[in-house]
Every structure is written in structure tokens, then in C-alpha cells.
Design a protein around this motif. Sequence first.
Motif, PDB file in Angstrom:
ATOM      1  N   ILE A 291      -9.155 -11.619 -14.846  1.00  0.00           N
ATOM      2  CA  ILE A 291      -8.669 -12.905 -15.329  1.00  0.00           C
ATOM      3  C   ILE A 291      -7.954 -13.697 -14.238  1.00  0.00           C
ATOM      4  CG2 ILE A 291      -8.542 -12.341 -17.787  1.00  0.00           C
ATOM      5  CD1 ILE A 291      -5.575 -11.647 -17.331  1.00  0.00           C
ATOM      6  N   GLY A 292      -8.031 -13.207 -12.995  1.00  0.00           N
ATOM      7  CA  GLY A 292      -7.528 -14.011 -11.866  1.00  0.00           C
ATOM      8  C   GLY A 292      -6.039 -14.294 -11.931  1.00  0.00           C
ATOM      9  N   LEU A 293      -5.280 -13.312 -12.394  1.00  0.00           N
ATOM     10  CA  LEU A 293      -3.833 -13.488 -12.509  1.00  0.00           C
ATOM     11  C   LEU A 293      -3.162 -12.755 -11.351  1.00  0.00           C
ATOM     12  CD1 LEU A 293      -2.498 -14.964 -14.891  1.00  0.00           C
ATOM     13  CD2 LEU A 293      -2.007 -12.747 -15.908  1.00  0.00           C
ATOM     14  N   SER A 294      -2.184 -13.396 -10.720  1.00  0.00           N
ATOM     15  CA  SER A 294      -1.437 -12.716  -9.670  1.00  0.00           C
ATOM     16  C   SER A 294       0.017 -13.156  -9.739  1.00  0.00           C
ATOM     17  CB  SER A 294      -2.032 -13.028  -8.296  1.00  0.00           C
ATOM     18  OG  SER A 294      -1.984 -14.413  -8.063  1.00  0.00           O
ATOM     19  N   ALA A 295       0.875 -12.452  -9.028  1.00  0.00           N
ATOM     20  CA  ALA A 295       2.311 -12.762  -9.067  1.00  0.00           C
ATOM     21  C   ALA A 295       2.957 -12.243  -7.806  1.00  0.00           C
ATOM     22  CB  ALA A 295       2.957 -12.110 -10.287  1.00  0.00           C
ATOM     23  N   ALA A 296       4.012 -12.924  -7.380  1.00  0.00           N
ATOM     24  CA  ALA A 296       4.780 -12.437  -6.230  1.00  0.00           C
ATOM     25  C   ALA A 296       5.689 -11.291  -6.662  1.00  0.00           C
ATOM     26  CB  ALA A 296       5.606 -13.562  -5.619  1.00  0.00           C
ATOM     27  N   GLY A 297       5.991 -11.214  -7.968  1.00  0.00           N
ATOM     28  CA  GLY A 297       6.820 -10.126  -8.482  1.00  0.00           C
ATOM     29  C   GLY A 297       5.946  -8.986  -8.987  1.00  0.00           C
TER      30      GLY A 297
ATOM     31  N   ILE B 276      -0.524  -6.133 -14.279  1.00  0.00           N
ATOM     32  CA  ILE B 276      -0.418  -6.791 -15.579  1.00  0.00           C
ATOM     33  C   ILE B 276      -1.747  -6.661 -16.315  1.00  0.00           C
ATOM     34  CG2 ILE B 276      -0.026  -9.008 -16.742  1.00  0.00           C
ATOM     35  CD1 ILE B 276       1.491  -9.891 -14.161  1.00  0.00           C
TER      36      ILE B 276
ATOM     37  N   LEU C 205       0.824  -7.846 -21.741  1.00  0.00           N
ATOM     38  CA  LEU C 205       1.062  -9.142 -22.370  1.00  0.00           C
ATOM     39  C   LEU C 205       0.084  -9.314 -23.523  1.00  0.00           C
ATOM     40  CD1 LEU C 205       1.370 -11.441 -19.198  1.00  0.00           C
ATOM     41  CD2 LEU C 205       3.165 -10.185 -20.389  1.00  0.00           C
TER      42      LEU C 205
ATOM     43  N   ASP D 194      10.020  -2.060 -13.262  1.00  0.00           N
ATOM     44  CA  ASP D 194      11.087  -2.642 -12.433  1.00  0.00           C
ATOM     45  C   ASP D 194      12.461  -2.137 -12.854  1.00  0.00           C
ATOM     46  OD1 ASP D 194       9.403  -4.088 -10.897  1.00  0.00           O
ATOM     47  OD2 ASP D 194       9.899  -6.042 -11.743  1.00  0.00           O
TER      48      ASP D 194
ATOM     49  N   VAL E 126      14.464  -7.483  -3.555  1.00  0.00           N
ATOM     50  CA  VAL E 126      14.965  -8.329  -4.641  1.00  0.00           C
ATOM     51  C   VAL E 126      16.486  -8.199  -4.775  1.00  0.00           C
ATOM     52  CG1 VAL E 126      14.886  -8.739  -7.129  1.00  0.00           C
ATOM     53  CG2 VAL E 126      12.778  -8.256  -5.876  1.00  0.00           C
TER      54      VAL E 126
ATOM     55  N   MET F  54       6.858 -14.809   4.064  1.00  0.00           N
ATOM     56  CA  MET F  54       5.547 -15.110   3.456  1.00  0.00           C
ATOM     57  C   MET F  54       4.903 -16.306   4.156  1.00  0.00           C
ATOM     58  SD  MET F  54       4.753 -13.154   0.669  1.00  0.00           S
ATOM     59  CE  MET F  54       5.413 -12.429  -0.835  1.00  0.00           C
TER      60      MET F  54
END
Lengths: 512, 512
Positions: free
Chosen positions: B23-29, B33, B68, B140, B273, B460
Motif C-alpha cells: 500500500i506504499g506506506l512509509s514513515a520516519a518513525g 505497519i 491499523l 516503541d 528520539v 537526513m
Amino acid sequence: MKPGIIEDAEAEPVATTLRARRIGLSAAGSDLIAVMRHDCPVCRSEGLASRAQVALRAGGREIVVSLLHSSAETPAPGEIGLSESAWQRLGVSDGDPVEIAHAQPLASLAEVRRRIYGNRLSDGAFSAIITDIAERRYSDVHLSAFVTACSAVPLDTDETISLTRAMVDVGERLQWPGTVIVDKHGVGGLPGNRTTPIIVSIMAAEGLIMPKTSSRAITSPAGTADTMEVLAPVDLDVSAIRKVVEREGGCIAWGGAVNLSPADDVIIGVERVLDIDAVGQMVASVLSKKIAAGATHLVIDIPVGPTAKVRGADAADTLERALSSVAQAFGLRTRVMRGPGAEPIGRGIGPALEAQDILAVLQGQPGAEDLAHRACELAGGLLELADAAPAREGYARARACLESGRAWAKFQRICEAQGGMRAPPVARFQQDMIAPYSGRLVSIDNRKLATVAKLAGAPMAKAAGVALQCRLNQMVDAGAPLCSIHAESPGELDYAAAYAVSDGPIFGIEAL
Amino acid sequence: MKPGIIEDAEAEPVATTLRARRIGLSAAGSDLIAVMRHDCPVCRSEGLASRAQVALRAGGREIVVSLLHSSAETPAPGEIGLSESAWQRLGVSDGDPVEIAHAQPLASLAEVRRRIYGNRLSDGAFSAIITDIAERRYSDVHLSAFVTACSAVPLDTDETISLTRAMVDVGERLQWPGTVIVDKHGVGGLPGNRTTPIIVSIMAAEGLIMPKTSSRAITSPAGTADTMEVLAPVDLDVSAIRKVVEREGGCIAWGGAVNLSPADDVIIGVERVLDIDAVGQMVASVLSKKIAAGATHLVIDIPVGPTAKVRGADAADTLERALSSVAQAFGLRTRVMRGPGAEPIGRGIGPALEAQDILAVLQGQPGAEDLAHRACELAGGLLELADAAPAREGYARARACLESGRAWAKFQRICEAQGGMRAPPVARFQQDMIAPYSGRLVSIDNRKLATVAKLAGAPMAKAAGVALQCRLNQMVDAGAPLCSIHAESPGELDYAAAYAVSDGPIFGIEAL
């Protein structure tokens, strides 16, 4: 020191406003989520691709969300997709403008770092941290670090008072007419033991004011709010609580819906994941809610047993000292009452099953006499603390109220006032655990029993949990059911049952 | 104790296999998922709606993901939408079967809880925790709790050795022909100070073997891998590293691509973090990578200064003792070399700006003489430790190698061997910070300077950072530039510049 000038004359001003888009996303975990197209011009020009969290603003509200990037069609470039929680907290409609910005570095995180490195924190530091937590500006990583640091190097009394005050200050505070407002808190850790609805019914029937707000489960299969919700609505706002209490003298509401200690609700979520509950935080959590709820007289139930939350007299002493010294700092009169903690009180573990025990006690039906006894002990102690019964006569007064049916009548009226009484659901999937041989039941592992109930789905799945069919010291026959596991789905039933038979027995049976 | 029987005969078996959907989802955190339709039958029947995390299995691999729930069209019921990271780690194609299951309660979390409550952990406990972390089974919240607990009550020497061993055991381990494999580590905390590429070039030019693997930034604006990546590819796998080292005697690669200490990479993400870096974890992180990389002789650079990571002699002593005793336990010969830490070494802070300093030093151009000096001190110490230079002659040997151009020639050959040399990018958006009045520059706040570079987008954004235009003790005129902030987007430039002028000056100027 003044800012210089932008040397690159080509730097164009960039719109940082996006259009809100509800994308129907939710999660049981961190649920403040926003989704942007990876090729959204705002995302690229603002350098947001490398940020795990960003701030969103709309209509004067600001929230910090976890940012996901998507290459799907929705949201489109120029839109910001919002999870259900983010949608509700921002209070927007589809297409509304939402401003996006880099999340400001939180000054209070320096205090969290200081605490991680073993330094004590001031009143001001706790106030800054708790304000940011209540505003949901902390990520899971930061929340967990704060909670862990305050457990690994336990909060001292001054810190606990500071934390309690900070938690009260960020929430709503209730005021009541009259000088005696009674309240009760159970430290928990013992499955079942759902005395609160019974105590409120007795106190209100005796003419005292008991505006009880309860929490949902932290690390247990059910909190009082979870259980009560099975019998009547508990999501009451302040004006609804006020109406119920004015009419009936008492209520049993969920504290979270009245925003009494919004930071505590966030912290509790992390403690639940970690399955920890350290003394200082426990005391601040309990007392901040009682102080905010306007209580003046408070009875605290501490069950003590080898597999309860409080394991022995030393731990109970520590907790009692911490509770008493912090309560005193706020002028709250407290009485700590220790009770038996070797086995669950009542038969049910989980919201619906515990609700059935409460009904049995209030209706004078057999099967949960231990629960009736403990509820009357605590109600009696509270009557005495509030000078509503002479010393040593509290128990008899409470028992008489219960046996006369006045407490049951009061409970039904409270349920009606809260929005209408309802019947507990029954689990569709059940499985017995049976005794492998005959003998005397000599021990019950309360912690493991609680875990089985949680794996079965409690407290989210209301009908899930464990129904005990035995008591300590009782003789059991080989093949007889010791308890049954209740679940709302076969997957959860299997999950709980597999755990129940792994890794050491829950029930200790001494063969004769 | 045996499982009983399912009493409800209607309980049908449920398919727990879904079809993979990218589904082409990405995150820096947190980026593992999965997304399920809220009305997916598997979700409902398995009771997954209330779970923050679930396990996914495909083709023999298992990962734990944040779950999710979505009411959008994609993924459809029966599909499981996977983020880019989850997609890659599971190694699936669209439509492949993916099994979904409740995440097993992790036994090692009981050890984390024990540590939170102040107990020391055994070899076995660290091994269990680190295995689960390397397999990315911790959320996390759990990761942060582990890291925080080991900082709030610092790891003792035995624990640090256990943690180091556990980290080595879960990763790959490199073997080299020959008995002397040299390595260098900088404790960091001082902006700039990018000596490693220079040292590797000198050592390899002198005929020693230095297969250097470096980390990316933990809490700083750039790690050596971030900076080197600007000049040549650093994502080398083990066989690529071996080829480069066989040909040139040295390399400067990113350690994460060779999986030397996979748990450390996860832990570092959390430390970044939290912006913490406690002694025990720092030692385990450094030494586990050196041991896994096959090093035998190690020089450690500890800059000491009031706003460096190590603030004074006491802290340096503590760190040196911890490093030495743990290194000794693994038979690694080490030499700790303290250095000046009052101001950045070199002019650039951030990947591209630091790369420009390295090129200046190697090419014998002016402007970064302090960097050349420190690199030669460390290279000289390492030559002596490895018996490649007599005592007190290391510095002169290193300096001669640098000035002869042999180090520059070697560096270019290493870059070519790693995949080709390239030129550092230049930031499009720049802004000067100017001196508000004339005087002598008496202090520089390194931590704040590093934060400015990070807010500007480093590491980054490769071109982002800060370029210093002054040195300590120098006279500055009112209006003269002290440094310039570099960014790749105007939003980040504003963000960094606003912070730079808030909350106390970065540059202390003593008016005459």
C-alpha cells in the motif's frame, strides 16, 4: 544575536495549509495519525519527509501526530489524511484547512532526560511534563521513558506530591455542596473484587454523597468503569454526573469522560503496555483523581497476597505510607484497609462476569458471599471515617443496608439516572479447565488467571474473562471444572486456553 | 492441567490467512505497519480489533507490526496492507498468503520489567531481550522502557559485558586473514570532528588492514556513515566490504548494511528520539560492533569539553574504565585518546559540509588544520598501538603520509572501490548568523550548534547543517558572519534559524 537574511533570493514562500480528509483509520495503539502523499509539495518543501511527528492546527486546536507517507491515491497531494482520533481532536470537517508545521522541540523533554539520568525533578518540571503529556505532545517513546525513569528510580515523596499536583492542575476539578464527600479506591491486582458499585449503593442509600469516578483497566482484565459499563452507561460528562448525584447521592461513572486527570489517562495507556504500576505513579494517579473529584474522605482497599499486586506486609506498608503522606499534603482524610489477597473475590473475572457477581450480591442471591463481606467491610470503614457510624459499628450498618434491599433499590435508581440499566452479555465461546487429579485446592495464581482473562479479550471484549468454579481449600475431584474461559471469538479462546495450560499450573492441588 | 473442550459446538474454524497488498506506506518513525479493513472477517473472528500489535508470517519469516484498521476501500476485506518496511522484511509479492496471529506474549518482557524495578539482569536475560529486539518484536514503548531502565539505573560492568556479548551473538561476525586488524571509534558529541575517513586513508596507505564500519548519527547531525555517503556509496554488504579491503587495505562502510549488530541499530533509533546515550549502552554499542567486525587493536577518541558529550575528566574516567574493562573481557587491545572538546573540529557540521572539510585535509588545502592535526594524533596512536610505529613517532609518521599525498591517493582508490567517488551537494537555502557586537569569541555551545544543524535537516538532508566561520579566541566585528545555516527547504531553514536565536546565545562574545 539576530537572525541573518535569506541569501538565496529564489526561496519562494510555501503554503503550509492542507485540506482535511477523513480516511477512516483507527488503531488500538497510538492513534493520532496523519497521512500525506509522499509527493505532496508541502511535504517536500517543508522537509517533513524525515519527521516522525508533526504538529497540526485547525480552529485554534493543535495536536501532534505520527506522520505516515503514502503513494496511494488517497489522500491526494494537498490533502492531509486524518485518523479517527486525530479527526475528532481537531474537530474538522472534510476539506477544512489544516495547518501543518514542524513539531516544536519540547522543552520538558530536557526534564525527562534529567530524570533518566537520575536527577530529582522540581514542581515546575513535573508541571511542564504533565502539561505536554495532557496535550498529547509526547510520542510513545517519550511517554515510556518518563514512566520507566520514574519507576527505575522511584519517585520520592516530594516528587509524588509534585506529580499529583501537576496532574490535578491540568484537568477539570469538581465542586460539591457539603463538607463530606466520600470516595473509595481499590489498589487492584486481585481479579474480581468489584466492590465499588456495591459500596456506592450502600453509601448513597445511607444518605452520604459519593460521586464515584472510576478508571478503566490499567493492567487488569477489568476496571470498575469497564464492569459498570456492562450494567449502565458510564461515559457521563460533568453535568450528567452532577444530575445523577443530585438525584441519587451517588454515581459510578468513568473518570476519563470528565477529564479529571487527562495526563493520567495517557500515562495509564503506557503502563498497560508495559504491565507495570510503580508506587509513586500509582499514588499520584489515585490521589490526583480523588482530589480533582472533590473527595474529602477516602477509604483505600489494599488486598495483600502472594500473587496479588501487593505481595506482603512490607510492600503494603510502603504503599500505605506513600498514600497517607501525599493525601495529607492535600488535606484529604484517608483510611487504608488491607484485605485478603490469596484468591479472587467473587467468581467472575472480566467485565460481564464481574457484573453478574455484583447483581447476585445486591439481590441477595448466593454465590458471591466473599464479595458481599468485603464490600460491607469497606463501606463500614468509610461510614466510620465520615462519622456516619460509630467506631466498630460500620460493618453492621452496611450489612443491614445491603440485606434490607435498600442498596439494590438505590443501585437500580443510579443505573436509571445514568441512562438505563442493562443486562450483561454472555460469551459465545467457552472452555472449561478441569482438575487433572483429585485433592485439595491449596493455591491460585491470581496473576496468571488475570492474564488468561486478558488474553481471552477482557476488558475490550465485555463478555470475555474467566468464571471460577472453585474456592481455596476446597476438595476437587479429577475431571471437575475449576473454571471456564469465556471469549467472544474462537481465536481469542484458543489464545487464552493455550497460555492457561503452559508454563506452570494456575491451580495448585494437593493430592490426598 | 489439560485443556478442556470447546463447549460451543458452533465455533467454526477460521481462516487466518490474508492476501498481501503493498500500500506504499512509509514513515520516519515506527515503520512496520499493517492495515486491515475494520470489517475483515479474520479481524473480527480473531479478536484482532483490540490489539495494537500482531504477528505476520510469510515464507518462513515472522515480523511483529503495528496494526491499523481502515474503512477505506484498500485494503479490501481478506487483504492485509503492508507498509514498505513490512513488505521488504516479509519478502512477499502482491497476493501472496500472509498468516496473521496474535503476537505471542514475549517472555523477555518479564526481564525488562525486572530491570525497570531495579533488578540486575543475567547473561541469559540480555540474550533473550536482544534476540527479541533484533527480530523487531518490541514495540516503541518496550524499547524505550528497556533503554531508559538501563540508563536510569546504569548498567554495571557485568551487565555491560552481557549486553555486548548478546549484541555480538545476534549479528554477523567478520573474519580477516592476519592477526592485526586496526579500528578507531570516536565517542562523538563534538560537532564536525570527522577524522575517520582521513585515519582509514592513512592506515591503509601505511599498509595496515582497517575494515572500518561506521554508524549513522545517533543524536548528532551526522555520523561517519552519513558523511562518507556524500563522497561514495557506503551500503556495502559483507562480500563488497571484503573486496574493497582486499584491494585497498581499508574501507569506510555503513555498519548497518552488514548486519553486524542488528539489535544496536534498533536501540539507536530509540536513543535518537530520546536524545540520550548512557555509558553502558554506549560501550556495548561501540564494542559489539568492533568485536563483530573482527578488530584486534582499537583507538578510541574522547573529546572532552563543557558542551561536548563528555563534559569533564571525571566523566571521561568513567567512560574509559567501562570501555577498557569490557574490551579486556573480549581480548580487544584498546587505547583511549582524549582530545579538545571546547569547539567543533573542522568548519562543517552536517554530512556534506563535513565531507568538504575531509577533502580539504586530504588535498592539503587550508581551512581545517585542526581536523588534520587531530586525525594525525589518532592515526599516530593507532600506528603505535599496532606496533607499526615506535612509541612517540606515530604522529610524525601519520603527518608525513598525509602531506605526501599518499593518504589522498588511497582515499580516492577506496572511494572508487566502494562504487565511485562523488561531489558533495550544496544547500539551496542558506542564512548567516552574525555577531551582534564586536569582541573576542570566548565560548561556543556545541550542543546547541548540533541542534541547529539537526533542525535544519541533518543528517537526513545531506546538504543541511552549519558552516562555522569563526574559531574560539578569535576577534569578531559587529555584523560579521559567525556561521551560516544550510538547509534543503525554506521550512527547515526557518525552523533552525528560529531555534538558533532563541533561548540563550550559541556564541559567547566578550566585548572589549
